[in-house]
Design an enzyme around this catalytic site. Structure first.
Site, PDB file in Angstrom:
ATOM      1  N   GLY A   1     -17.834   7.659  -2.686  1.00 39.50           N
ATOM      2  CA  GLY A   1     -16.724   7.655  -3.630  1.00 39.50           C
ATOM      3  C   GLY A   1     -16.954   6.547  -4.641  1.00 39.50           C
ATOM      4  O   GLY A   1     -18.098   6.106  -4.847  1.00 39.50           O
ATOM      5  N   ASN A   2     -15.885   6.045  -5.248  1.00 42.93           N
ATOM      6  CA  ASN A   2     -16.010   5.011  -6.275  1.00 42.93           C
ATOM      7  C   ASN A   2     -16.826   3.805  -5.792  1.00 42.93           C
ATOM      8  O   ASN A   2     -17.756   3.362  -6.464  1.00 42.93           O
ATOM      9  CB  ASN A   2     -14.602   4.588  -6.731  1.00 42.93           C
ATOM     10  CG  ASN A   2     -14.645   3.414  -7.677  1.00 42.93           C
ATOM     11  OD1 ASN A   2     -14.710   2.265  -7.248  1.00 42.93           O
ATOM     12  ND2 ASN A   2     -14.655   3.676  -8.963  1.00 42.93           N
ATOM     13  N   ALA A   3     -16.496   3.285  -4.594  1.00 45.28           N
ATOM     14  CA  ALA A   3     -17.163   2.067  -4.117  1.00 45.28           C
ATOM     15  C   ALA A   3     -18.623   2.335  -3.749  1.00 45.28           C
ATOM     16  O   ALA A   3     -19.530   1.624  -4.197  1.00 45.28           O
ATOM     17  CB  ALA A   3     -16.405   1.486  -2.935  1.00 45.28           C
ATOM     18  N   GLY A   4     -18.879   3.350  -2.946  1.00 44.82           N
ATOM     19  CA  GLY A   4     -20.230   3.627  -2.463  1.00 44.82           C
ATOM     20  C   GLY A   4     -21.190   3.994  -3.580  1.00 44.82           C
ATOM     21  O   GLY A   4     -22.325   3.496  -3.651  1.00 44.82           O
TER      22      GLY A   4
ATOM     23  N   LYS B   1       0.857  -1.191   0.000  1.00 41.91           N
ATOM     24  CA  LYS B   1       0.000   0.000   0.000  1.00 41.91           C
ATOM     25  C   LYS B   1       0.882   1.226   0.000  1.00 41.91           C
ATOM     26  O   LYS B   1       2.029   1.179   0.470  1.00 41.91           O
ATOM     27  CB  LYS B   1      -0.873   0.019   1.252  1.00 41.91           C
ATOM     28  CG  LYS B   1      -2.107   0.881   1.125  1.00 41.91           C
ATOM     29  CD  LYS B   1      -3.159   0.144   0.322  1.00 41.91           C
ATOM     30  CE  LYS B   1      -4.516   0.742   0.405  1.00 41.91           C
ATOM     31  NZ  LYS B   1      -5.527  -0.275   0.090  1.00 41.91           N
TER      32      LYS B   1
ATOM     33  N   GLY C   1     -20.422   6.828   2.543  1.00 42.03           N
ATOM     34  CA  GLY C   1     -19.330   7.034   1.586  1.00 42.03           C
ATOM     35  C   GLY C   1     -19.873   6.998   0.171  1.00 42.03           C
ATOM     36  O   GLY C   1     -20.581   6.053  -0.199  1.00 42.03           O
TER      37      GLY C   1
HETATM   38  N1  GLU Z   1      -7.243   0.060  -3.158  1.00 41.42           N
HETATM   39  C1  GLU Z   1      -7.986  -1.119  -3.422  1.00 41.42           C
HETATM   40  C2  GLU Z   1      -8.018  -2.008  -2.199  1.00 41.42           C
HETATM   41  O1  GLU Z   1      -7.865  -1.538  -1.089  1.00 41.42           O
HETATM   42  C3  GLU Z   1      -7.521  -1.832  -4.679  1.00 41.42           C
HETATM   43  C4  GLU Z   1      -6.119  -2.315  -4.666  1.00 41.42           C
HETATM   44  C5  GLU Z   1      -5.644  -2.840  -6.026  1.00 41.42           C
HETATM   45  O2  GLU Z   1      -6.413  -2.889  -6.951  1.00 41.42           O
HETATM   46  O3  GLU Z   1      -4.467  -3.179  -6.100  1.00 41.42           O
HETATM   47  O4  GLU Z   1      -8.278  -3.179  -2.276  1.00 41.42           O
END
Ligand code: GLU
Length: 411
Positions: free
Chosen positions: A216-219, A102, A214
């Site tokens: 954003g993209n996910a919500g 990360k 939320g």
């Molecule tokens: N940021 C996303 C996660 O927390 C995706 C990570 C990725 O696609 O490598 O799973």
């Protein structure tokens, strides 16, 4: 308590339940590599400002490190360590051949111009370039990062190496090596798991009331997909606050208002509330798609939902987990529920390596198979060890990591 300490607590709990060897636990509890960088950026006012950036590779045991990069003013090394560790566990839960990593930059992207954001991104790539690459460590979007930022990322790395290296990052726009389906993948993967879970537990999904924290993209994508399936969306929120309507919200209208005005809170004729108030309101399913530590020991008892789907990473603290478990609330944990994102990222890596691209249908079919199989694996461990679903997911993942450690002769 830092977020990384929460992660260690979760590992400890699973280790006890599965009787993990001390050697394996010792290795899993320590990230392999942690890099902190200073990124000097020429701001639009002509002055240099130095930002702090981080990249943590928790594990490269099962494959290259994999995981997003977030731009947030609260991001620090402890947070990134936790998120990197969850990535290793997550990739193992869905059994894709990747490790975990990360990254993050401490900044408020909402205060940066597009040109400053681009220079910051390119500066970060240069600073971490010695440790990333398609076979080493592959970043992706996370909080406040998007396909455009990934395109700059790939471009900068390719320039540095003097060769096209689009596979250094995933979540790219389709035109520059992205995969179809990646944009909605986190939400879609979560919905595949939720649908299968309801089917397994014989829960009638029709008209179930959903709150999504939320947008954003996910919500945002989860709201659209669930609405289309007939779920009733009764509450949503973004960083400015939430809105609620017992009789259901108009998702299309809210998306339009969010795009035009910057916040869902500008929706007329609905109850306004804070993010904290929203998650305590009446609903059947609560989707946590914002940030970490939203449900904690002081509000866990007030949650009304019977099922929580974690599309964010780490939205529930370990103390809150215990309280929710006692209350009989089923938590579908982040490392399973939001793993659709990294799964389609993996597909993107495979397609980049072949330079041959799949149809949306192929991506969806492969994603659905993986998400449903992973839920089955997690539920099997949950029932075998008589534990909550999060611990079941950790056990399923750690067992694979332990096997890899042993086969590679590390323990
Ligand atoms: N940021 C996303 C996660 O927390 C995706 C990570 C990725 O696609 O490598 O799973």
């Amino acid at each position: 308590m830092s977020l990384f300490q929460n992660t260690l607590k979760q590992i400890e709990k699973a280790s006890r339940a599965m009787r993990l060897s001390d050697d394996a636990k010792e290795i899993i509890s320590a990230p392999e590599r942690m890099l902190e960088v200073s990124i000097p950026v020429r701001m639009d006012n002509g002055k240099i400002k130095v930002f702090q950036g981080f990249r943590v590779q928790h594990s490269t045991l099962r494959g290259p490190a994999k995981g997003g990069v977030r731009f947030h003013y609260e991001t620090d090394m402890e947070e990134v360590k936790a998120l990197a560790t969850w990535m290793s566990i997550k990739c193992s839960v869905v059994n894709i051949p990747l490790g975990g990593g990360k990254g993050g930059i401490t900044c408020n992207p909402k205060e940066l111009s597009p040109a400053e954001l681009e220079r910051l991104t390119r500066g970060f790539v240069e600073a971490i370039s010695p440790i990333i690459g398609p076979d080493k460590d592959v970043p992706a979007p996370d909080v406040n990062t998007n396909p455009q930022i990934m395109a700059w990322f790939a471009d900068e790395f390719s320039k540095l190496k003097g060769v096209n290296q689009l596979g250094v990052v995933t979540g790219k726009p389709i035109e520059v090596g992205g995969s179809l389906g990646r944009g909605q993948a986190t939400a879609q993967g979560g919905v595949y798991v939720l649908n299968k879970y309801c089917e397994t537990e014989e829960i009638d999904q029709k008209k179930l009331k959903v709150i999504i924290q939320g947008f954003g993209n996910a919500g945002n994508n989860a709201a659209q997909i669930l609405k289309a399936q007939g779920f009733e969306i009764v509450g949503v929120s973004d960083s400015k606050g939430g809105i609620y309507s017992e009789s259901g919200l108009n998702v299309d209208e809210i998306m339009k208002i969010k795009n035009e005005t910057g916040s869902v809170q500008n929706t007329p004729n609905v109850e306004k509330c804070t993010n904290e108030e929203l998650i305590e309101k009446n609903c059947d399913i609560l989707i946590l798609a914002a940030l970490e530590n939203q449900v904690h020991k002081d509000n866990a008892n007030n949650i009304k939902a019977k099922i929580i789907l974690e599309l964010a990473n780490g939205p529930i603290t370990p103390e809150a987990d215990e309280i929710l478990c006692e209350k009989g609330v089923e938590v579908i944990p982040d490392i399973l529920a939001n793993a659709g994102g990294v799964t389609v990222s993996y597909f993107e890596m495979v397609q980049n390596a072949m330079n041959y691209y799949w149809t949306e249908e192929e991506v969806q079919a492969k994603l659905k198979t993986i998400m449903e199989q992973s839920l089955e694996d997690v539920l099997r461990e949950k029932n075998r060890c008589k534990c909550d679903m999060r611990t079941g997911a950790f056990i399923s993942a750690i067992a694979r990591i332990e096997k890899a450690l042993s086969l590679r002769g590390r323990i």
